[in-house]
Write a protein that holds these residues in place. Sequence first.
Motif, PDB file in Angstrom:
ATOM      1  N   THR A 140       0.841  -1.197   0.000  1.00 24.62           N
ATOM      2  CA  THR A 140       0.000   0.000   0.000  1.00 24.62           C
ATOM      3  C   THR A 140       0.879   1.250   0.000  1.00 24.62           C
ATOM      4  O   THR A 140       0.685   2.168  -0.799  1.00 24.62           O
ATOM      5  N   LEU A 166       1.864   4.693  -2.681  1.00 27.79           N
ATOM      6  CA  LEU A 166       1.575   6.062  -2.275  1.00 27.79           C
ATOM      7  C   LEU A 166       2.779   6.999  -2.299  1.00 27.79           C
ATOM      8  O   LEU A 166       2.626   8.208  -2.199  1.00 27.79           O
ATOM      9  N   THR A 167       3.986   6.456  -2.391  1.00 23.80           N
ATOM     10  CA  THR A 167       5.149   7.346  -2.328  1.00 23.80           C
ATOM     11  C   THR A 167       6.322   6.806  -3.142  1.00 23.80           C
ATOM     12  O   THR A 167       6.376   5.626  -3.457  1.00 23.80           O
ATOM     13  N   ILE A 211       4.253   5.447   6.153  1.00 21.49           N
ATOM     14  CA  ILE A 211       2.912   5.133   5.646  1.00 21.49           C
ATOM     15  C   ILE A 211       2.554   3.684   5.965  1.00 21.49           C
ATOM     16  O   ILE A 211       1.445   3.373   6.399  1.00 21.49           O
ATOM     17  N   CYS A 228      -0.559   2.382   8.168  1.00 23.39           N
ATOM     18  CA  CYS A 228      -1.526   1.380   7.679  1.00 23.39           C
ATOM     19  C   CYS A 228      -1.589   0.200   8.640  1.00 23.39           C
ATOM     20  O   CYS A 228      -2.673  -0.312   8.948  1.00 23.39           O
ATOM     21  N   ALA A 237      -5.720   2.554  -2.064  1.00 26.93           N
ATOM     22  CA  ALA A 237      -4.482   3.118  -2.617  1.00 26.93           C
ATOM     23  C   ALA A 237      -4.355   2.778  -4.091  1.00 26.93           C
ATOM     24  O   ALA A 237      -3.951   3.608  -4.910  1.00 26.93           O
ATOM     25  N   ALA A 253      -4.447   6.431  -5.283  1.00 26.22           N
ATOM     26  CA  ALA A 253      -3.112   6.970  -5.001  1.00 26.22           C
ATOM     27  C   ALA A 253      -2.805   8.139  -5.921  1.00 26.22           C
ATOM     28  O   ALA A 253      -3.103   8.094  -7.112  1.00 26.22           O
ATOM     29  N   GLY A 262      -1.889   5.569  -8.578  1.00 22.92           N
ATOM     30  CA  GLY A 262      -3.224   4.987  -8.551  1.00 22.92           C
ATOM     31  C   GLY A 262      -3.834   4.925  -9.952  1.00 22.92           C
ATOM     32  O   GLY A 262      -3.346   5.560 -10.887  1.00 22.92           O
TER      33      GLY A 262
END
Lengths: 313, 259
Positions: free
Chosen positions: A211, A215-216, A225, A229, A263, A267, A271
């Motif tokens: 996940t 996201l990064t 993150i 989560c 995500a 995202a 995403g």
Amino acid sequence: MNLELLLEPLQYDFMTRALLVSALVGTVCAVLSCFVILKGWSLMGDAVSHAVLPGVVISYLLGLPFVIGAFAFGLLSVSAIGFIQSRSRVKEDTVIGVVFTALFALGLVMISKISSEVHLSHILFGDVLGIGDSELWQTVIAGAIALIVTLLLRKDLLLYVFDPTHARSIGLNTGVLNYVLLTMLALTIVTALQTVGVILVVAMLITPGATAYLLTDKFSKMLWIAVACGILSAVIGTYGSYFLDGATGACIVLVQSILFVLAFIFAPKHGQIARRRQQMAERADELGEGGPPTAPRPVLTRVRTSSKGQASD
Amino acid sequence: MSQNTVIALDVKDVSVAYGGGRLSLRQANLEVRGGSVCGLVGMNGAGKSTLFKTVMGFLPPLRGTVQVFGQPVIRAQKAGLIAYVPQSEDVDWNFPVSVREVVMMGRQGKMNWLRRPNAVDHTMVDESLERVGMNAFAERQIGELSGGQRKRAFLARALAQDGRLLLLDEPFGGVDVGTSEAIINLMGELRREGRAMLVSTHDLGTLETFCDEVALIADRTVLLYGPTAEVLTAENLAATFGGRSPLHAPAAKKLEARP
């Protein structure tokens, strides 16, 4: 919403304990998961988690703390995989599959010979709501060791995962780093056994990292993150399982999966929606649609003296 | 350069075998002096990469010795003397690290055990990025770079490492003319700083522009090494490339290349 109903679980001592333990487990697993998914060790995580089963049973028989047997079998499975792979032509994923199913089957046979159904489901699916004092301490100690060692060595481990050749070329002992990471993996799995059980541990070791990865693009953020989560799903899952009357591990994993799906879709950069939007924007750009016209297209003229300009030789 | 007589790399009579059986390197000899560039040339499978791996200490020699600035390879690595620039295809380009972080990895061996970069580390990283012209891309995730930029990023990492012997594996593979000229210029600078370089390449045409010496690799050993002009004869290259020199091709072919 009835606030009293929502606060009800917190009145119970076993619930607050369960929440704290699963939050710790969520944290440790999340940190490890960042390394596991980048290294491509998902199957290895699955293997080790199944392979600890006979260790748990043996500890039970001998009256030892369950972490000891589980950890020993975790390491045994890792060494067996490494040993067989280096001495045969069989591919790694095949070796992993052979070793862990063998050990898992051994564990199942042992359970069927010695104990009742209750213990089986307890080990296979975890039971954080019923965690005893001894298991609590074992979990906390094993988790703390895994967390501290991994975080202290994170730079070297990251370098090893990213570029083992470079790690080696600057004099790092990559063989040791490999075994440190595997050992921490085994220790983390042991930590999570009591909470989510043998079968679902691997989700804790993959999903938060996956996940965060969506996201990064920065590893330091990815760690945070993933931990967020991990804790969030541990707390929501444990809390939710109170109302469902059980299946705590499955609830935690389910929340993690939902976070992953969110995500995957939303995202900001990786995403589905963002990707789609970017594709559209690029296409519109190319076709010259939407927005003011960009710089006028340069008129190409034939260049005659191509060899004149740069005399680099 | 001739006053510089420090021997950076000394490969003496080295034989190597993977696992067992057939040798992958047979009694190879090679010497690279400080402040010089040595080109490594040979066909695929001739033993170039085996030689590289041996110099990096990845493959232990069965016989013979490898010394870097008079020290065994492992000690030289721990002292940060050897910087290695891999062929760039080897890493996962989706990895969540920025260009700056990759370059900082060059400094990692020199940091304390907590691996916290100090002021010197940051300065070295900035300077290295500057030297390869990658300042503007420092915060990019590595996958967002073009082929040439990727190469530059990894070169910057080797620069940040501040090694005295640099091993460059196919630095010109898959890069555009601009980058390849930038790399050649950079090698010139490094050479003036007294660093030694071992560079494997398929591009025979540019060898003379940047190599002081050339080593010809064929049939799992170093056939010959010495000053570039002396080594790069039609005869020697023919022996290296199985019968015909790719540099000294028939005249008609040369005419085709340039209109």
